[in-house]
Motif scaffolding. Structure first.
Motif: not given
Length: 202
Positions: A49, A39, A68, A45, A102
């Motif tokens: 997640e 990560a 993210e 990630s 991710g």
């Protein structure tokens, strides 16, 4: 999602006995370390997640402006109070968004193989797992032992890590194809006005 099992790490580490609770705990911690290393290197990630963010705005294209990426799916979006960001009266709605993000090994088999191979070997080389393997009868983990008048040297099988030769163990560089190079600090950075549909604030 289980990408690498404790048993797969044990095989690479040379652990021939069934894993007891203590050994399994050590391997699971080593796996956590390997995922954390991946990560950090990838700057995101390495596996999906779930994240929850507050104060999320909607961009001009109708999508949530989330921190993210890549976003896999939005699980829940709840409207918050309307915010007035300036004395001029501009307002916009914000949301509390729960989503999954991710890199996704399930949708990219090439990435899945590269990540699984790195994580398994990184965990097997973790000092916690190496200590377990040192106790296995016939293990040849000590590279050299020197006593007065004697010396022992064991030949290592396979190529050097990252050498791309047969038997070489993988390194983080094997994940370069999925690495995101961070050139600026993301935390606290406001979205570009073209994303929000608002004009520049002076």
């Amino acid at each position: 999602m289980v990408l690498v099992t404790a048993e797969q790490v044990a095989v690479r580490a040379g652990l021939t006995e069934a894993l007891n609770a203590s050994a399994r705990t050590a391997i699971e911690e080593a796996l956590n370390d390997a995922y954390a290393e991946a990560a950090s290197y990838l700057s995101r990630s390495p596996v999906p997640e779930t994240f929850t963010e507050r104060g999320v705005r909607v961009g001009a294209d109708g999508t949530y402006l989330l921190a993210e990426d890549p976003v896999i799916e939005v699980l829940e979006a709840e409207a918050e109070n309307t915010v007035a960001p300036s004395p001029m009266g501009w307002t916009y709605a914000t949301y509390r968004v729960t989503y999954r993000a991710g890199l996704d090994p399930d949708t990219d088999p090439v990435y899945r193989r590269a990540l699984a191979r790195y994580v398994a070997w990184a965990a097997a080389g973790n000092p916690m797992v190496r200590r377990l393997a040192q106790g296995v009868t016939g293990a040849r983990l000590i590279k050299s032992v020197n006593v007065p008048g004697q010396g022992v040297t064991y030949e290592e099988a396979g190529g050097a890590p990252g050498s791309k030769t047969a038997g070489a163990t993988p390194t983080l560089e094997d994940l370069d194809g999925w690495r995101r190079l961070v050139v600026s600090q993301r935390a606290g950075m406001a979205p570009h006005p073209l994303q929000t549909g608002q004009i520049w604030q002076l």
